[in-house]
Design a protein around this motif. Structure first.
Motif, mmCIF file in Angstrom:
data_model
loop_
_atom_site.group_PDB
_atom_site.id
_atom_site.type_symbol
_atom_site.label_atom_id
_atom_site.label_comp_id
_atom_site.label_asym_id
_atom_site.label_seq_id
_atom_site.Cartn_x
_atom_site.Cartn_y
_atom_site.Cartn_z
ATOM 1 N N THR A 524 0.842 -1.178 0.000
ATOM 2 C CA THR A 524 0.000 0.000 0.000
ATOM 3 C C THR A 524 0.883 1.236 0.000
ATOM 4 O O THR A 524 2.099 1.137 0.265
ATOM 5 N N ASN A 525 0.336 2.381 -0.341
ATOM 6 C CA ASN A 525 1.104 3.619 -0.359
ATOM 7 C C ASN A 525 0.171 4.781 -0.024
ATOM 8 O O ASN A 525 -1.041 4.722 -0.250
ATOM 9 N N PHE A 526 0.778 5.846 0.497
ATOM 10 C CA PHE A 526 0.005 7.023 0.892
ATOM 11 C C PHE A 526 0.969 8.191 1.028
ATOM 12 O O PHE A 526 2.201 8.028 0.997
ATOM 13 N N LYS A 527 0.412 9.391 1.176
ATOM 14 C CA LYS A 527 1.182 10.625 1.295
ATOM 15 C C LYS A 527 1.267 11.047 2.753
ATOM 16 O O LYS A 527 0.315 10.892 3.529
ATOM 17 N N VAL A 528 2.424 11.628 3.100
ATOM 18 C CA VAL A 528 2.642 12.180 4.424
ATOM 19 C C VAL A 528 3.167 13.600 4.254
ATOM 20 O O VAL A 528 4.154 13.818 3.524
ATOM 21 N N ALA A 529 2.509 14.548 4.914
ATOM 22 C CA ALA A 529 2.917 15.957 4.858
ATOM 23 C C ALA A 529 2.978 16.466 3.424
ATOM 24 O O ALA A 529 3.794 17.336 3.096
ATOM 25 N N LYS A 530 2.162 15.916 2.567
ATOM 26 C CA LYS A 530 1.953 16.382 1.196
ATOM 27 C C LYS A 530 3.135 16.107 0.252
ATOM 28 O O LYS A 530 2.947 15.897 -0.942
ATOM 29 N N PHE A 531 4.369 16.106 0.769
ATOM 30 C CA PHE A 531 5.542 15.999 -0.102
ATOM 31 C C PHE A 531 6.247 14.647 -0.004
ATOM 32 O O PHE A 531 7.149 14.382 -0.790
ATOM 33 N N PHE A 532 5.883 13.816 0.930
ATOM 34 C CA PHE A 532 6.583 12.545 1.121
ATOM 35 C C PHE A 532 5.644 11.394 0.764
ATOM 36 O O PHE A 532 4.510 11.334 1.226
ATOM 37 N N SER A 533 6.189 10.490 -0.052
ATOM 38 C CA SER A 533 5.452 9.290 -0.461
ATOM 39 C C SER A 533 5.930 8.123 0.386
ATOM 40 O O SER A 533 7.135 7.837 0.435
ATOM 41 N N VAL A 534 4.989 7.453 1.038
ATOM 42 C CA VAL A 534 5.310 6.325 1.902
ATOM 43 C C VAL A 534 4.680 5.070 1.309
ATOM 44 O O VAL A 534 3.521 5.091 0.878
ATOM 45 N N SER A 535 5.441 4.007 1.264
ATOM 46 C CA SER A 535 4.919 2.726 0.789
ATOM 47 C C SER A 535 5.374 1.628 1.732
ATOM 48 O O SER A 535 6.507 1.655 2.244
ATOM 49 N N THR A 536 4.495 0.699 1.996
ATOM 50 C CA THR A 536 4.799 -0.462 2.835
ATOM 51 C C THR A 536 4.406 -1.716 2.078
ATOM 52 O O THR A 536 3.481 -1.699 1.243
ATOM 53 N N SER A 537 5.104 -2.803 2.365
ATOM 54 C CA SER A 537 4.822 -4.045 1.652
ATOM 55 C C SER A 537 5.223 -5.236 2.507
ATOM 56 O O SER A 537 6.073 -5.133 3.408
ATOM 57 N N ALA A 538 4.584 -6.344 2.216
ATOM 58 C CA ALA A 538 4.917 -7.634 2.813
ATOM 59 C C ALA A 538 4.905 -8.662 1.701
ATOM 60 O O ALA A 538 4.061 -8.603 0.789
ATOM 61 N N ASN A 539 5.817 -9.595 1.771
ATOM 62 C CA ASN A 539 5.956 -10.570 0.710
ATOM 63 C C ASN A 539 6.012 -11.966 1.296
ATOM 64 O O ASN A 539 6.798 -12.237 2.215
ATOM 65 N N TYR A 540 5.178 -12.848 0.766
ATOM 66 C CA TYR A 540 5.149 -14.243 1.208
ATOM 67 C C TYR A 540 5.580 -15.130 0.056
ATOM 68 O O TYR A 540 5.103 -14.977 -1.079
ATOM 69 N N GLU A 541 6.466 -16.093 0.334
ATOM 70 C CA GLU A 541 6.968 -17.029 -0.674
ATOM 71 C C GLU A 541 6.789 -18.445 -0.183
ATOM 72 O O GLU A 541 7.001 -18.737 1.000
ATOM 73 N N ASP A 542 6.413 -19.299 -1.128
ATOM 74 C CA ASP A 542 6.327 -20.727 -0.854
ATOM 75 C C ASP A 542 7.078 -21.441 -1.970
ATOM 76 O O ASP A 542 6.721 -21.320 -3.154
ATOM 77 N N VAL A 543 8.144 -22.163 -1.616
ATOM 78 C CA VAL A 543 9.054 -22.769 -2.586
ATOM 79 C C VAL A 543 8.861 -24.269 -2.568
ATOM 80 O O VAL A 543 8.895 -24.897 -1.489
ATOM 81 N N TRP A 544 8.692 -24.860 -3.756
ATOM 82 C CA TRP A 544 8.481 -26.297 -3.903
ATOM 83 C C TRP A 544 9.660 -26.907 -4.648
ATOM 84 O O TRP A 544 10.280 -26.276 -5.517
ATOM 85 N N THR A 545 9.944 -28.158 -4.350
ATOM 86 C CA THR A 545 10.985 -28.912 -5.047
ATOM 87 C C THR A 545 10.601 -30.382 -5.060
ATOM 88 O O THR A 545 9.790 -30.834 -4.228
ATOM 89 N N LEU A 546 11.176 -31.141 -5.963
ATOM 90 C CA LEU A 546 10.872 -32.565 -6.080
ATOM 91 C C LEU A 546 11.993 -33.452 -5.558
ATOM 92 O O LEU A 546 11.863 -34.679 -5.601
ATOM 93 N N GLU A 547 13.070 -32.858 -5.085
ATOM 94 C CA GLU A 547 14.133 -33.632 -4.462
ATOM 95 C C GLU A 547 14.939 -32.745 -3.541
ATOM 96 O O GLU A 547 15.074 -31.547 -3.770
#
Length: 926
Positions: A524-547
């Motif tokens: 998500t992202n939003f403005k702070v004090a009109k001149f600053f752009s703030v963005s936050t994020s979270a990332n989830y990964e699920d990794v599969w393998t066959l051996e």
């Protein structure tokens, strides 16, 4: 009594009837006969009419001009019908129209019509224009000729056009009835192929031409050429007698090639010239020569076959007397608004020396190229594309073909075949299936990487569009909540590594690895004090393998044993991040009266924070031979790496800079100043890891680039600056470099690339630059080579058509000089100083250029110097001479591993491209 009856004159019939008195002694007999005939007639009229069964036969008797006189009983004596079967049809089937500028004179005595000055006659599809025309309207024959002016020069040559055939003779006789003609000193032009123009068209000149019908002409003392000047051509093929079928062929008897009206020893007892419009199957004439390594040879001997309206295929081969041979197949296909592509297959069986000798060798090299692109309008929601270049790593370096000279400098072959499909319904999903190939070809790279071929068969990529669950789909998104969004993407690969020996065999799958990675990013992202752009994020990964791979220490062998565990396994991990940034503008005004009116500086600073936990649950331990605890994960060696070990808690920062100047234009008519980039980009970044117990500050990364000299010179650079010092072994230590007696930052790596291009057109006035359209099937580019000529040009002119001169006179003023030229330069340098090496990994300068010494002379070359190895790179000198209808070229590589030369002279026109002479040397291999 006698009576005369007159019929109107327009009947053209005159009848005269005479009456005489009848005398009889037996009046009662006559009266009884009249009564009997009257009674019979009355009875017949009252009964039904019955048609007669007599078969009607057409009368073949020709009727006279006047009707036959009637007998006294009123019956026509004889009537004759006109026979239409033997009637001769009219000779002229249409109206003849004619006109002239000076006069049109009719001579009834001679039965002729004379037309003078700009005379014209039109009849059906026949058009005749000339200075003077004489028409015999009895014989339906016309004669056309030239006019002679006061200086003795002939003007208004006859122009004869019938259908699409055009003939420009000195004089002509033509019969409208038989459609035959006698033509003197005729000149005609036949297109050799669809769309052929200028020098690609066949010109036929004959002293006497007999037109038998619409499709057959007989020529006497003819000249066949593709030169622009048919009166005095720089070359022609002289034939004594020939049969000419327009748009199809010319069949000639004894033929001899003349150059500048001088006969050459090149002659043929008979000749056949195909003139079919469009593509036609045919033999490709080879080039021949002799080489000490391969013996006598024939190269590029082949056959061309068109496949319908959208494709063709060419088969060609090479044969050498020492036993070497090669074969090639090339196909090009295209369909407008649908797709286009080509396929090339090349194979060479190369023999060195002779069997029984110590230096004897046999190598079999091949190369496959496939290119396919689909028009975006053909299918908006699906797309298939291919770009394949694979084969033997030694193919280009050891090829017997001269055309592969520029490709000897390639270090990598790469391929990609992909199919993508978009499902537009919300939320839209895009899926793609891709097969890739990467192959190292240089000997050094193969020594460092024995498994020099990497392939993915295939890669599945799936992504879903961004979804905003707390906002309307079409509404404006404001604030932290409404801008929350998430996506989903999947990347699954089956990757394998192999080498040239195992490539395309079952052994290439021995090292195959499969892995899949699922990602769900939320941001998500939003403005702070009109001149600053703030963005936050979270990332989830699920990794599969066959051996997976279990590890243990074996005390008997004192080694670590790895056991492969087949079966599905997985691990997951996640991280969080946040960033804040802004944009700062700074302008320095110097005044509108100055040349540099202002300089603007744009700064985009940003600070990011990232946190990722440690996933110790996926790690195990074992004791080595010394009793030390070794930590490992069973996912080590899998395709998508290992879970994160150790917590990450880092703060990073970056600063992006753009510097522009506002400069007054040299053109005083332009009111606004123009912008010139002084620094297109300058990026600085680094990071600080709070969780690390030492070396918390990351090296400072710097990269930038700009263009100068009216965008003709491009400069790009990058560098790494380390704040920490190193010990005597070259290992980084937890001591700032400035505290160790050094500078604030230590330069560990630097890279710069400079390219420059200049030509004489840059100095022209009011000249718009026109970008040349790139050939999508360029052989060198498809092989992974450079699109410019810094690595040289291909020596084979079969794949690279010769440059054609523009139509018209060559510009060469008497008191002026125009020498077109161009120059290209590329400089690259790489510096390494991680452990006080203080060396250049690569340091070279490459350059190329061409110059036209005269309108028909052109010289050029390409070379370079390797400062690291103190030697010249691949060097090539090129010479070209335009001989009107001929083109002569000489390419020379004077020294080096690929030392060789190539000479060519031949006719520019494609229809006579087999009239050539080539001589070449084979590469001298060290």
């Amino acid at each position: 009594m006698t009576t005369e009856t007159n019929v109107p004159l327009d009947c053209h019939t005159f009848t005269k009837i005479g009456y005489k008195a009848l005398q009889s002694n037996k009046h009662y007999v006559l009266f009884l006969c009249i009564l009997f005939v009257g009674a019979f007639t009355s009875t017949a009229q009252e009964q039904k009419v019955v048609p007669l069964t007599v078969k009607a036969v057409q009368d073949t008797i020709i009727a006279p001009l006047f009707l036959a006189p009637l007998e006294s009983n009123g019956v026509v004596k004889d009537s004759v019908a006109t026979d239409s079967l033997n009637q001769k049809p009219p000779l002229l089937l249409d109206k003849i129209t004619y006109k002239a500028k000076d006069y049109v004179r009719l001579s009834q005595k001679e039965n002729k019509i004379y037309l003078y000055n700009e005379a014209e006659i039109y009849y059906q599809d026949t058009e005749l224009k000339a200075g003077v025309i004489t028409m015999d309207y009895v014989k339906n024959e016309v004669y056309a000729g030239r006019l002679k002016d006061s200086l003795g020069n002939y003007t208004q040559l006859p122009y004869f056009k019938q259908g699409s055939q055009i003939v420009i003779p000195d004089s002509i006789r033509f019969n409208f009835d038989t459609q035959k003609a006698i033509i003197f000193n005729s000149r005609t032009e036949q297109q050799a192929a669809a769309g052929a123009l200028g020098s690609d068209a066949m010109k036929v000149y004959a002293e006497v031409t007999k037109k038998e019908n619409d499709s057959v002409y007989f020529l006497s003392e003819a000249k066949i050429t593709t030169a622009e000047d048919t009166i005095n051509p720089d070359y022609y093929i002289r034939v004594n007698k020939a049969k000419f079928v327009p748009k199809k062929k010319v069949i000639a008897g004894f033929s001899n090639i003349y150059i500048e009206d001088v006969p050459t020893p090149i002659f043929m007892p008979f000749a056949y010239f195909p003139l079919a419009v469009g593509r036609a199957a045919g033999v490709l004439m080879p080039s021949f020569g002799n080489d000490p390594n391969t013996g006598y040879f024939l190269q590029d001997m082949g056959y061309y076959v068109p496949l319908g309206d959208y494709a063709d295929i060419t088969f060609s081969g090479d044969f050498y007397t020492n036993g070497s041979w090669g074969m090639r197949a090339a196909s090009v296909y295209t369909k407008r608004y649908k797709y286009r592509g080509n396929i090339n297959f090349r194979y060479e069986n190369q023999v060195r020396s002779q069997k029984g000798f110590s230096d004897y060798s046999l190598s079999k090299n091949y190369n496959i190229q496939i290119s396919h692109s689909q028009d975006t309008k053909a299918s908006p929601n699906s797309r298939f594309s291919a770009s394949v270049n694979l084969g033997s790593s030694e193919f280009y370096r050891n090829s017997l073909q001269q055309r592969n000279l520029p490709n000897t400098q390639n270090n990598t072959l790469s391929s990609s075949i992909s199919y993508s499909k978009t499902f537009p319904a919300y939320p839209s999903v895009n899926m793609s299936l891709t097969a890739t190939h990467s192959q190292l070809t240089s000997p050094t790279a193969q020594e460092d990487n024995p498994d020099n071929i990497t392939m993915t068969l295939p890669t599945l990529q799936t992504s879903m569009e961004r979804i905003f669950p707390f906002a309307k789909r079409d509404g404006i998104k404001k604030g932290f909540i409404q801008n929350i969004n998430f996506q989903y993407d999947l990347n699954a690969q089956n990757r394998l590594t192999t080498n040239d020996q195992d490539f395309l065999t079952s052994r290439m799958f021995d090292n195959a690895r499969f892995g899949a990675r699922h990602r769900i990013p939320i941001s998500t992202n939003f403005k702070v004090a009109k001149f600053f752009s703030v963005s936050t994020s979270a990332n989830y990964e699920d990794v599969w393998t066959l051996e997976t791979f279990e590890q243990r220490f074996d005390p008997e062998t004192n080694t670590v044993v790895r056991d492969t565990i087949s079966g599905f396994d997985r691990f997951n991990q996640y991280n969080f991040s946040a960033s804040v940034g802004t944009t700062i503008y700074g302008t320095f005004d110097f005044g509108e009266d100055k040349k540099i009116q202002a300089i603007r500086h744009i700064v985009r600073p940003s600070i990011s924070y990232g946190y990722a936990p440690s996933f110790d649950q996926f790690y195990d331990q074992y004791l080595d031979g010394n009793g030390n605890v070794v930590e490992y994960t069973r996912f080590q060696g899998t395709l998508n790496g290992v879970p994160r070990l150790g917590r990450s808690n880092a703060l990073s920062f970056s600063v992006a800079n753009v510097l522009e100047a506002k400069v007054r234009d040299k053109d005083s008519t332009k009111l606004e100043a123009k912008k010139i980039p002084l620094l297109s980009n300058l990026n600085i970044s680094s990071a600080y890891n709070f969780e690390s117990d030492s070396l918390k500050l990351s090296p400072l990364n710097l990269n930038g680039g700009t263009t100068i000299l009216n965008n003709k010179m491009s400069i790009n650079f990058s560098a790494n600056l380390d704040p920490y010092a190193i010990d005597n072994n070259g290992t980084r230590i937890n001591t700032l470099n400035i505290n160790n007696g050094g500078s604030l930052l230590r330069l560990t790596r630097a890279q710069t690339n400079i390219t420059y291009s200049i030509s004489s057109d840059m100095f022209g006035k009011n000249k718009d630059e026109e970008e040349e359209e790139e050939d999508p099937f360029d052989y060198v580019a498809q092989s992974g080579g450079r699109t410019d000529d810094l690595f040289g040009r291909a020596d084979s002119f079969q794949d690279r058509p010769m440059d054609s001169k523009p139509d018209g006179d060559i510009e060469n003023p008497r008191y002026g000089t125009k020498i077109p030229w161009n120059f290209r330069l590329a400089y690259t340098a790489g510096y390494n100083n991680r452990a006080r090496e203080n060396t250049f990994g690569n340091h070279s300068l490459m350059f190329s250029g061409d110059i036209e010494l005269s309108p028909r002379w052109k010289v050029g070359g390409s070379s370079g110097y390797d400062f690291q190895n103190s030697g010249f790179t691949l060097t090539q000198l090129r010479f070209e001479r335009n001989l009107g209808s001929f083109n002569m070229r000489f390419n020379w590589t004077p020294f080096g591993q690929f030392k060789r030369w190539f000479f060519f002279i031949g006719i520019d026109a494609s229809i006579l491209s087999d009239l050539k002479w080539e001589n070449r040397s084979q590469p001298i291999r060290n």
